[in-house]
Design a protein around this motif. Structure first.
Motif, PDB file in Angstrom:
ATOM      1  N   VAL A  16     -46.507   8.735  66.148  1.00 51.12           N
ATOM      2  CA  VAL A  16     -47.052   7.949  65.044  1.00 51.12           C
ATOM      3  C   VAL A  16     -46.296   8.243  63.754  1.00 51.12           C
ATOM      4  O   VAL A  16     -46.139   9.406  63.369  1.00 51.12           O
ATOM      5  N   GLY A  17     -45.838   7.202  63.080  1.00 51.29           N
ATOM      6  CA  GLY A  17     -45.250   7.340  61.753  1.00 51.29           C
ATOM      7  C   GLY A  17     -44.192   8.430  61.674  1.00 51.29           C
ATOM      8  O   GLY A  17     -43.327   8.564  62.547  1.00 51.29           O
ATOM      9  N   HIS A  18     -44.260   9.222  60.614  1.00 49.94           N
ATOM     10  CA  HIS A  18     -43.266  10.262  60.399  1.00 49.94           C
ATOM     11  C   HIS A  18     -43.358  11.389  61.421  1.00 49.94           C
ATOM     12  O   HIS A  18     -42.456  12.220  61.504  1.00 49.94           O
ATOM     13  N   GLY A  19     -44.438  11.394  62.212  1.00 44.09           N
ATOM     14  CA  GLY A  19     -44.510  12.342  63.316  1.00 44.09           C
ATOM     15  C   GLY A  19     -43.385  12.127  64.303  1.00 44.09           C
ATOM     16  O   GLY A  19     -42.933  13.063  64.977  1.00 44.09           O
ATOM     17  N   LYS A  20     -42.904  10.882  64.388  1.00 40.15           N
ATOM     18  CA  LYS A  20     -41.794  10.567  65.289  1.00 40.15           C
ATOM     19  C   LYS A  20     -40.491  11.211  64.816  1.00 40.15           C
ATOM     20  O   LYS A  20     -39.623  11.534  65.629  1.00 40.15           O
ATOM     21  N   LEU A  21     -40.343  11.391  63.512  1.00 40.96           N
ATOM     22  CA  LEU A  21     -39.160  12.083  62.992  1.00 40.96           C
ATOM     23  C   LEU A  21     -39.158  13.541  63.445  1.00 40.96           C
ATOM     24  O   LEU A  21     -38.108  14.096  63.793  1.00 40.96           O
ATOM     25  N   VAL A  22     -40.349  14.153  63.426  1.00 41.72           N
ATOM     26  CA  VAL A  22     -40.471  15.530  63.899  1.00 41.72           C
ATOM     27  C   VAL A  22     -40.168  15.597  65.392  1.00 41.72           C
ATOM     28  O   VAL A  22     -39.364  16.413  65.844  1.00 41.72           O
ATOM     29  N   SER A  23     -40.797  14.719  66.162  1.00 39.98           N
ATOM     30  CA  SER A  23     -40.635  14.727  67.618  1.00 39.98           C
ATOM     31  C   SER A  23     -39.184  14.513  68.035  1.00 39.98           C
ATOM     32  O   SER A  23     -38.730  15.042  69.052  1.00 39.98           O
TER      33      SER A  23
END
Length: 229
Positions: free
Chosen positions: A63-70
């Motif tokens: 979800v959202g910027h969580g995808k940048l982390v993942s």
């Protein structure tokens, strides 16, 4: 040449080109609400990495910027809550990502201090705990306070409801959350909105972020502006 008072309305892909490897970014939002999803997806697609990301939370894995982390694009996350994204904990524990946590009130005040040009602020939150480690502790009238320093970013990605062509922003409900504060603290501010309307169509009483703070506008789903209908 006279500079236009109108802000450029561009595609998300064009807007995020200003974000370079190693930059510090701010991303608005709280859980699902107020995340500039279109901008985050464009940044993910662009492939920029080694980012320092300042966000209230790291959302969810997909979800959202969580995808940048993942996707491993974030070298350091600065946040107040990260428990909903398993990758955050996994990457931190394995040494793949740095993590800096602040109490939520302290987090937003550090951003606000940067936006308002302050040198920092004093807070009693965290005195006598690990929060004060490495920081200056001052005593005022017999009470101890931690000196917290301002926190800014190279680029702030914010989500608003509507903008006018001068970049003035309105927000809808709790989606406002951290977006107005972040809009004051980015060297470049990109606002994702539902629509861009003509100057004069927004109720001045509802404008929260002034256009002087905004550099680019991105309309969710396109690069156009909506005139009066």
């Amino acid at each position: 040449m006279k500079r236009s008072i109108y802000k450029p309305v561009v595609s998300a892909e064009e807007a995020v080109k200003c974000i370079k490897t190693g930059d510090t970014i701010m991303v608005g939002g709280f859980n699902y609400g107020g995340i500039p999803y279109t901008l985050v997806d464009a940044l993910l697609e662009q492939g920029t990495d080694q980012l320092t990301m300042i966000a209230n939370d790291t959302a969810y894995e997909k979800v959202g910027h969580g995808k940048l982390v993942s996707a491993g694009r974030v070298k350091k996350a600065i946040a107040s809550h990260v428990g909903l994204n398993k990758k955050t904990g996994e990457f931190y524990m394995s040494g793949k990502m740095e993590l800096e946590l602040y109490p939520q009130g302290t987090f937003v005040e550090k951003i606000r201090a940067a936006g308002y040009g302050l040198g920092g602020f004093l807070t009693p939150t965290g005195v006598g705990t690990v929060v004060e480690e490495g920081k200056q502790v001052l005593e005022v009238n017999g009470k101890k306070y931690i000196l917290e320093l301002p926190m800014s970013a190279d680029v702030a990605l914010v989500r608003a409801y509507k903008a006018d062509r001068m970049g003035n922003l309105t927000y809808r409900g709790t989606n406002q959350n951290f977006n107005p504060a972040m809009a004051t603290a980015g060297k470049i501010v990109i606002a994702e909105v539902d629509a861009v309307v003509d100057v004069g169509e927004l109720d001045p009483n509802h404008i929260v972020t002034q256009g002087i703070l905004v550099d680019m506008l991105v309309v969710k789903g396109g690069s156009y502006y909506a005139s009066r209908t």
